[in-house]
Design a protein around this motif. Structure first.
Motif, PDB file in Angstrom:
ATOM      1  N   VAL A  86      16.775  13.056 -17.227  1.00 50.39           N
ATOM      2  CA  VAL A  86      17.875  13.342 -16.300  1.00 50.39           C
ATOM      3  C   VAL A  86      17.299  13.629 -14.919  1.00 50.39           C
ATOM      4  O   VAL A  86      16.185  14.130 -14.795  1.00 50.39           O
ATOM      5  CB  VAL A  86      18.745  14.549 -16.748  1.00 50.39           C
ATOM      6  N   TRP A  89      18.373  16.552  -9.456  1.00 50.51           N
ATOM      7  CA  TRP A  89      19.501  16.927  -8.603  1.00 50.51           C
ATOM      8  C   TRP A  89      20.784  17.105  -9.406  1.00 50.51           C
ATOM      9  O   TRP A  89      21.638  17.916  -9.043  1.00 50.51           O
ATOM     10  CB  TRP A  89      19.664  15.968  -7.427  1.00 50.51           C
ATOM     11  N   GLY A  90      20.938  16.377 -10.511  1.00 46.50           N
ATOM     12  CA  GLY A  90      22.101  16.571 -11.373  1.00 46.50           C
ATOM     13  C   GLY A  90      22.061  17.936 -12.049  1.00 46.50           C
ATOM     14  O   GLY A  90      23.073  18.641 -12.126  1.00 46.50           O
ATOM     15  N   LEU A  93      22.912  20.638  -9.600  1.00 48.81           N
ATOM     16  CA  LEU A  93      24.358  20.824  -9.414  1.00 48.81           C
ATOM     17  C   LEU A  93      24.926  21.759 -10.479  1.00 48.81           C
ATOM     18  O   LEU A  93      25.764  22.619 -10.181  1.00 48.81           O
ATOM     19  CB  LEU A  93      25.080  19.477  -9.434  1.00 48.81           C
ATOM     20  N   GLN A 125      28.875  19.706 -21.818  1.00 50.17           N
ATOM     21  CA  GLN A 125      27.441  19.932 -21.675  1.00 50.17           C
ATOM     22  C   GLN A 125      26.732  19.840 -23.031  1.00 50.17           C
ATOM     23  O   GLN A 125      25.653  19.257 -23.137  1.00 50.17           O
ATOM     24  CB  GLN A 125      27.169  21.293 -21.034  1.00 50.17           C
ATOM     25  N   TRP A 149      26.742  12.935 -16.675  1.00 49.29           N
ATOM     26  CA  TRP A 149      27.450  12.976 -15.393  1.00 49.29           C
ATOM     27  C   TRP A 149      28.882  13.477 -15.544  1.00 49.29           C
ATOM     28  O   TRP A 149      29.407  14.148 -14.653  1.00 49.29           O
ATOM     29  CB  TRP A 149      27.383  11.621 -14.692  1.00 49.29           C
ATOM     30  N   VAL A 152      28.472  17.139 -15.554  1.00 53.05           N
ATOM     31  CA  VAL A 152      28.251  17.644 -14.187  1.00 53.05           C
ATOM     32  C   VAL A 152      29.589  17.747 -13.460  1.00 53.05           C
ATOM     33  O   VAL A 152      29.885  18.767 -12.817  1.00 53.05           O
ATOM     34  CB  VAL A 152      27.265  16.741 -13.405  1.00 53.05           C
TER      35      VAL A 152
END
Length: 172
Positions: A86, A89-90, A93, A125, A149, A152
């Motif tokens: 992964v 930056w994800g 967040l 999640q 995603w 997220v």
């Protein structure tokens, strides 16, 4: 400490085994990690169910449950960054939202339980991490990333919904 709170705390016991196992690339180890993660995540439902059924909802449980959830989610995500599964930056967040809400809760005199959006966030999640941990084929990696995603997005939506009524109340 009552039974639901003990179950919440016990969820942490799987994290070191999960983290250790994630560094073993064997198929067997990855499936064991999925099992550890799913069992640990399932205790999130169990502790809440027992707290309501036994009428043992406590402020400690309302505080401890989301904290343990965060550790159970963020610990494997950090390893998944290192393993290249992964993007950092994800995960950032997700971490930013979780720290924001945790900081917001510190200033509250009354701790509220999770709303439906918080529960959807947690489930998304859990699904995403389980898929990312599982030793799937190349074709299975795409759905795992889509699930990541989606989680997220739900993480941020739930955070905004959590903060929105508070912000509106402060403006009045």
């Amino acid at each position: 400490m009552n039974l639901p709170n003990l179950i919440t705390f016990s969820r942490l016991l799987g994290v070191p085994f999960l983290l250790y196992g994630l560094y073993d690339p064997s198929v067997q180890s990855r499936w064991i990690c999925v099992a550890i993660f799913v069992v640990a995540a399932a205790t999130d439902w169990l502790d809440g169910y027992l707290a309501r059924k036994l009428n043992q909802i406590t402020d400690l449980g309302k505080f401890l449950d989301p904290l343990v959830d965060k550790l159970l989610v963020l610990a494997p995500l950090l390893v998944l960054i290192e393993l290249g599964r992964v993007p950092a930056w994800g995960v950032f967040l997700i971490l930013a939202r979780e720290l924001t809400i945790a900081g917001w809760r510190v200033n509250k005199t009354k701790i509220s339980g999770a709303n439906i959006w918080g529960k959807l966030k947690t489930v998304s999640q859990i699904v995403a991490i389980a898929l990312l941990i599982a030793p799937l084929s190349e074709a299975g990696n795409f759905p795992a990333l889509i699930a990541f995603w989606v989680s997220v997005a739900l993480t941020w939506i739930s955070g905004l919904i959590y903060l929105w009524p508070e912000q509106a109340a402060e403006e009045k």
